[in-house]
Design a protein around this motif. Structure first.
Motif, PDB file in Angstrom:
ATOM      1  N   ARG A  35       0.841  -1.192   0.000  1.00 35.22           N
ATOM      2  CA  ARG A  35       0.000   0.000   0.000  1.00 35.22           C
ATOM      3  C   ARG A  35       0.878   1.244   0.000  1.00 35.22           C
ATOM      4  N   ARG A  36       0.481   2.224  -0.780  1.00 31.42           N
ATOM      5  CA  ARG A  36       1.184   3.497  -0.877  1.00 31.42           C
ATOM      6  C   ARG A  36       0.228   4.628  -0.541  1.00 31.42           C
ATOM      7  N   SER A  37       0.783   5.783  -0.214  1.00 33.40           N
ATOM      8  CA  SER A  37       0.013   7.002   0.028  1.00 33.40           C
ATOM      9  C   SER A  37      -1.143   6.740   0.987  1.00 33.40           C
ATOM     10  N   GLN A  38      -0.818   6.445   2.234  1.00 31.36           N
ATOM     11  CA  GLN A  38      -1.824   6.054   3.212  1.00 31.36           C
ATOM     12  C   GLN A  38      -2.474   7.228   3.942  1.00 31.36           C
ATOM     13  N   ALA A  39      -2.143   8.441   3.566  1.00 32.27           N
ATOM     14  CA  ALA A  39      -2.665   9.622   4.256  1.00 32.27           C
ATOM     15  C   ALA A  39      -4.187   9.705   4.214  1.00 32.27           C
ATOM     16  N   ALA A  40      -4.812   9.123   3.208  1.00 29.64           N
ATOM     17  CA  ALA A  40      -6.263   9.194   3.072  1.00 29.64           C
ATOM     18  C   ALA A  40      -6.994   8.199   3.966  1.00 29.64           C
ATOM     19  N   ALA A  45      -7.470   3.818  -1.266  1.00 35.10           N
ATOM     20  CA  ALA A  45      -6.218   3.090  -1.052  1.00 35.10           C
ATOM     21  C   ALA A  45      -5.581   2.794  -2.400  1.00 35.10           C
ATOM     22  N   PHE A  46      -4.255   2.872  -2.432  1.00 34.05           N
ATOM     23  CA  PHE A  46      -3.482   2.580  -3.637  1.00 34.05           C
ATOM     24  C   PHE A  46      -2.453   1.510  -3.321  1.00 34.05           C
ATOM     25  N   GLU A  48       0.757  -0.909  -5.064  1.00 26.49           N
ATOM     26  CA  GLU A  48       1.651  -1.187  -6.186  1.00 26.49           C
ATOM     27  C   GLU A  48       1.390  -2.603  -6.679  1.00 26.49           C
ATOM     28  N   ALA A  55      -6.388   0.359  -7.038  1.00 24.58           N
ATOM     29  CA  ALA A  55      -6.963   1.295  -6.083  1.00 24.58           C
ATOM     30  C   ALA A  55      -8.264   0.724  -5.528  1.00 24.58           C
ATOM     31  N   TYR A  57     -11.834   2.074  -3.532  1.00 27.24           N
ATOM     32  CA  TYR A  57     -12.627   3.259  -3.240  1.00 27.24           C
ATOM     33  C   TYR A  57     -14.007   2.765  -2.837  1.00 27.24           C
TER      34      TYR A  57
END
Length: 149
Positions: A35-40, A45-46, A48, A55, A57
């Motif tokens: 998982r990348r960019s977990q700020a949300a 979720a994104f 690799e 993703a 949603y």
């Protein structure tokens, strides 16, 4: 309408509607996707996947953004995602891992009519995945798939 420059076709992100973001996050993390960019948090979720991004949603929000009715129809949606493998053993390992992570095994791995070996499972929201090794299709160390001409 004529385009001055033709855009280069590419598939960069596959976004899956998640009925339960928490369950879907746990499922894909258990499969080993990074998982990348977990700020949300659980809003999006994104992960690799090699050459593209997977993703997640929330299903209702994704349907609204795409101007589609919600919820998604029950049953087969006419789409499968493939996890190409290097061997029968890897297909079996993916199927076992998916089942341990909570997937519904739809079809156990077996020989295919085209000389491959494949099984099918569904994620917590019902998205269908195929774990497969197919003749002539190679998976590189970078996880990218090479398909012969």
């Amino acid at each position: 309408m004529k385009l001055a420059e033709r855009p280069t076709p590419r598939l960069t992100v596959v976004t899956l509607g998640a009925d339960d973001m928490s369950a879907s996050l746990k499922f894909y993390e258990a499969l080993g996707f990074a998982r990348r960019s977990q700020a949300a948090g659980e809003k999006v979720a994104f992960f690799e996947t090699g050459a593209s991004v997977l993703a997640l949603y929330p299903s209702a929000a994704l349907a609204a953004e795409a101007a589609q009715p919600s919820p998604a129809p029950a049953g087969f949606r006419g789409v499968t995602l493939a996890w190409n493998c290097r061997s029968h053993d890897e297909v079996d390992a993916v199927m076992t891992l998916a089942a341990m992570a909570g997937a519904a095994v739809l079809k156990p791995a077996a020989a295919t009519h085209y000389g491959g070996y494949a099984g099918y499972f569904a994620d917590p929201s019902g998205h269908v995945w195929e774990a497969v090794v197919a003749p002539g299709i190679e998976v590189g160390d970078d996880r990218r798939v090479t398909i012969p001409e």
